[in-house]
Design a protein around this motif. Sequence first.
Motif, short mmCIF file in Angstrom:
data_model
loop_
_atom_site.label_atom_id
_atom_site.label_comp_id
_atom_site.label_asym_id
_atom_site.label_seq_id
_atom_site.Cartn_x
_atom_site.Cartn_y
_atom_site.Cartn_z
N GLY A 51 15.43 25.98 21.57
CA GLY A 51 14.35 26.95 21.63
C GLY A 51 14.88 28.34 21.39
N GLN A 52 14.01 29.22 20.96
CA GLN A 52 14.43 30.57 20.60
C GLN A 52 14.88 31.40 21.79
OE1 GLN A 52 10.75 31.17 18.29
NE2 GLN A 52 12.11 31.99 16.72
N SER A 53 14.60 30.96 23.00
CA SER A 53 15.01 31.73 24.18
C SER A 53 16.46 31.47 24.55
CB SER A 53 14.10 31.40 25.37
OG SER A 53 14.26 30.04 25.74
N ARG A 54 17.14 30.58 23.83
CA ARG A 54 18.54 30.25 24.12
C ARG A 54 19.43 30.78 23.00
NH1 ARG A 54 16.68 30.34 28.33
NH2 ARG A 54 15.83 28.58 29.42
N SER A 55 20.67 31.16 23.35
CA SER A 55 21.59 31.71 22.37
C SER A 55 23.02 31.42 22.82
CB SER A 55 21.39 33.23 22.26
OG SER A 55 21.79 33.85 23.47
N ASN A 56 23.98 32.05 22.17
CA ASN A 56 25.37 31.90 22.58
C ASN A 56 25.67 32.74 23.82
OD1 ASN A 56 26.20 30.00 20.67
ND2 ASN A 56 26.45 31.59 19.12
N GLU A 57 24.73 33.56 24.25
CA GLU A 57 24.87 34.34 25.49
C GLU A 57 24.01 33.79 26.62
OE1 GLU A 57 24.56 36.32 22.46
OE2 GLU A 57 26.74 36.25 22.54
N ILE A 58 22.85 33.24 26.29
CA ILE A 58 21.94 32.70 27.31
C ILE A 58 21.87 31.19 27.12
CG2 ILE A 58 19.59 32.71 28.22
CD1 ILE A 58 19.29 35.52 26.98
N CYS A 59 22.50 30.47 28.04
CA CYS A 59 22.58 29.01 27.94
C CYS A 59 21.36 28.35 28.58
CB CYS A 59 23.83 28.50 28.64
SG CYS A 59 25.34 29.09 27.88
N SER A 60 21.12 27.13 28.18
CA SER A 60 20.06 26.34 28.78
C SER A 60 20.52 25.81 30.13
CB SER A 60 19.70 25.17 27.86
OG SER A 60 18.83 24.29 28.52
N GLN A 61 19.61 25.78 31.08
CA GLN A 61 19.94 25.17 32.37
C GLN A 61 19.85 23.65 32.30
OE1 GLN A 61 17.14 26.39 35.36
NE2 GLN A 61 15.38 25.87 34.12
N TYR A 62 19.28 23.14 31.21
CA TYR A 62 19.12 21.70 31.03
C TYR A 62 20.25 21.17 30.16
CZ TYR A 62 14.60 22.93 32.88
OH TYR A 62 13.60 23.42 33.67
N THR A 63 21.35 20.86 30.79
CA THR A 63 22.52 20.40 30.06
C THR A 63 23.34 19.54 30.99
OG1 THR A 63 24.36 21.16 28.69
CG2 THR A 63 23.88 22.46 30.63
N PRO A 64 24.10 18.60 30.60
CA PRO A 64 24.23 18.14 29.22
C PRO A 64 23.10 17.17 28.85
CG PRO A 64 25.69 16.87 30.59
CD PRO A 64 25.02 17.89 31.49
N ILE A 65 22.73 17.18 27.59
CA ILE A 65 21.72 16.26 27.06
C ILE A 65 22.34 15.53 25.88
CG2 ILE A 65 19.52 16.11 25.85
CD1 ILE A 65 18.60 18.50 27.55
N THR A 66 22.13 14.23 25.83
CA THR A 66 22.65 13.44 24.72
C THR A 66 21.72 13.56 23.52
OG1 THR A 66 23.65 11.88 26.25
CG2 THR A 66 23.35 11.13 23.98
N TRP A 67 22.27 13.91 22.39
CA TRP A 67 21.53 14.01 21.13
C TRP A 67 21.93 12.85 20.24
CZ3 TRP A 67 18.26 17.95 19.14
CH2 TRP A 67 17.99 18.98 20.05
N GLN A 68 20.94 12.24 19.59
CA GLN A 68 21.16 11.20 18.57
C GLN A 68 20.36 11.64 17.36
OE1 GLN A 68 19.94 7.49 20.27
NE2 GLN A 68 21.53 7.52 21.82
N VAL A 69 21.06 12.02 16.29
CA VAL A 69 20.40 12.58 15.11
C VAL A 69 20.71 11.73 13.89
CG1 VAL A 69 20.14 14.63 13.66
CG2 VAL A 69 20.58 14.89 16.12
#
Length: 121
Positions: A51-69
């Motif tokens: 999401g646009q509210s996250r960056s390299n300075e503001i991390c997500s509180q929802y981590t770690p999440i497994t991604w399968q792409v």
Amino acid sequence: PRTTYNSIGVQGQVFTIVNDESYYYPDLMRGMIVDGDFGSDLAMYTGSTTGQSRSNEICSQYTPITWQVDRKCHLISASTFDKMCADMKAQRDDMSEDLYPHGSRELVADELAANNHANRV
């Protein structure tokens, strides 16, 4: 106890949308298409929500999440997305906020990214 990492996962696929009903998939609402070469070559890694509210300075509180792409871009009919939107509107939960395109976060800096990317076998 339930935690984010054992409760949330993300599956992603990339499509080229075409006006050809031979590429119609009626149940995109149910998740990743796994049929033929769809979902047969996955990149798997640990990440976080987007999401646009996250960056390299503001991390997500929802981590770690497994991604399968899915590594491949697939053809899919425009009517598949019409059907998915109709299915989303028919849900008991309000999904109206998910019926339009959203932005994505900036690319994560290499030094901040997880080092557990699953390479092709």
